[in-house]
Design a protein around this motif. Structure first.
Motif, short mmCIF file in Angstrom:
data_model
loop_
_atom_site.label_atom_id
_atom_site.label_comp_id
_atom_site.label_asym_id
_atom_site.label_seq_id
_atom_site.Cartn_x
_atom_site.Cartn_y
_atom_site.Cartn_z
N PRO A 25 0.79 -1.24 0.00
CA PRO A 25 0.00 0.00 0.00
C PRO A 25 0.82 1.28 0.00
CG PRO A 25 -0.98 -1.60 1.50
CD PRO A 25 0.34 -2.16 1.08
N TRP A 26 2.11 1.20 0.39
CA TRP A 26 2.93 2.42 0.42
C TRP A 26 4.24 2.31 -0.36
CZ3 TRP A 26 7.71 1.41 2.33
CH2 TRP A 26 7.86 0.33 3.19
N PHE A 27 4.63 1.11 -0.74
CA PHE A 27 5.93 0.87 -1.37
C PHE A 27 5.88 1.15 -2.87
CE2 PHE A 27 9.04 -2.54 -2.89
CZ PHE A 27 10.14 -1.70 -2.76
N GLY A 28 6.85 1.93 -3.36
CA GLY A 28 6.89 2.31 -4.77
C GLY A 28 7.64 1.35 -5.67
N SER A 73 11.56 3.64 -2.26
CA SER A 73 10.61 4.58 -2.85
C SER A 73 9.23 4.32 -2.27
CB SER A 73 10.58 4.43 -4.38
OG SER A 73 10.05 3.17 -4.75
N ILE A 74 8.48 5.40 -2.05
CA ILE A 74 7.17 5.24 -1.43
C ILE A 74 6.12 5.99 -2.25
CG2 ILE A 74 8.13 4.95 0.87
CD1 ILE A 74 7.45 7.83 1.47
N ILE A 78 11.26 9.96 6.46
CA ILE A 78 10.66 10.11 5.15
C ILE A 78 11.24 11.37 4.53
CG2 ILE A 78 8.53 10.35 3.84
CD1 ILE A 78 8.81 7.67 5.32
N VAL A 79 11.86 11.22 3.36
CA VAL A 79 12.56 12.34 2.71
C VAL A 79 11.72 12.83 1.52
CG1 VAL A 79 14.69 13.10 1.61
CG2 VAL A 79 14.76 11.35 3.39
N VAL A 81 10.69 9.12 -0.43
CA VAL A 81 11.68 8.09 -0.11
C VAL A 81 11.73 7.88 1.39
CG1 VAL A 81 14.13 7.49 -0.18
CG2 VAL A 81 13.08 8.59 -2.15
N ALA A 82 11.80 6.62 1.80
CA ALA A 82 12.06 6.29 3.19
C ALA A 82 13.54 5.95 3.31
CB ALA A 82 11.22 5.10 3.64
#
Length: 227
Positions: A61-64, A100-101, A147-148, A152-153
């Protein structure tokens, strides 16, 4: 060293992966590729977390789809001979994982949930516009995540996470001569990429052999010539 993997399968990599997997049982129908990959990742995450997590429910649900890991710089070789204790060396470790998120709030909630499950003491800090979660320092370096830029995490030692926040994805790594040559030689739409700076590593090992006393130094091989 820098390593990345593109689980989002950019460009024509999805077709290429589908054609490859079609030779294996259960992957003949390429229309079902996404569900099959989700199933495989679910099994992997399930086994890795002893059934506590699943890819599709907890991560997808959040991972790119992009993940990268960098290691370095190494601690100065001369300093290792002065205090070679494992804890002293561990505190100098530099490493960073980048994910990546697609949803910053969900990614933050997921990481905070994992952090809570460890039972480790953490503190929240604001640094250069980003919120850092910092673990209490023990035998190794202080670890943190953030979280950047909402995209990006970053997870790793505190110094590396702060550096990721400071550069906001513009560290200049990709424009350095070695990494740039490697990236230029690679297909833009790659599934995986790895770069290792061998010459600095060899130079470091030579310095290490001089800084360690007696038998420890004799166990370190001399670097080979550049070929």
């Amino acid at each position: 060293a820098y390593v990345e993997a593109r689980l989002d399968l950019p460009g024509d990599q999805r077709r290429s992966v589908g054609e490859l997997l079609a030779h294996f049982p259960g992957f003949a129908d390429q229309a079902a590729l996404d569900s099959k990959l989700d199933e495989a990742l679910d099994q992997f995450i399930h086994d890795a977390t002893n059934g506590d997590q699943s890819y599709t429910a907890d991560i997808k649900p959040w991972f790119g789809g992009e993940v990268a890991v960098s290691v370095g710089p190494l601690p100065p070789a001369a300093s290792i001979g002065k205090d070679g204790s494992p804890s002293a060396l561990a505190r100098q470790f530099r490493g960073l994982a980048l994910l990546s998120i697609t949803d910053a709030a969900k990614a933050q909630a997921y990481l905070d949930g994992l952090s809570a499950k460890t039972g480790e003491e953490t503190t929240k800090q604001t640094y250069n516009g980003a919120q850092l979660t910092v673990y209490q320092e023990k035998d190794g370096p202080a670890l943190a995540y953030a979280i950047v830029g909402g995209e990006v995490a970053a997870l790793g030692d505190l110094a590396s996470v702060k550096a990721a926040v400071d550069t906001n994805g513009n560290s200049g790594f990709a424009t350095q001569p070695g990494p740039k040559a490697a990236l230029d030689a690679a297909d833009k739409d790659h599934v995986a990429f790895a770069y290792v700076a061998l010459r600095p590593l060899l130079d470091w090992s030579a310095g290490l052999s001089k800084s360690l006393p007696g038998a420890a130094a004799s166990a370190i091989p001399e670097p080979v010539s550049d070929t």
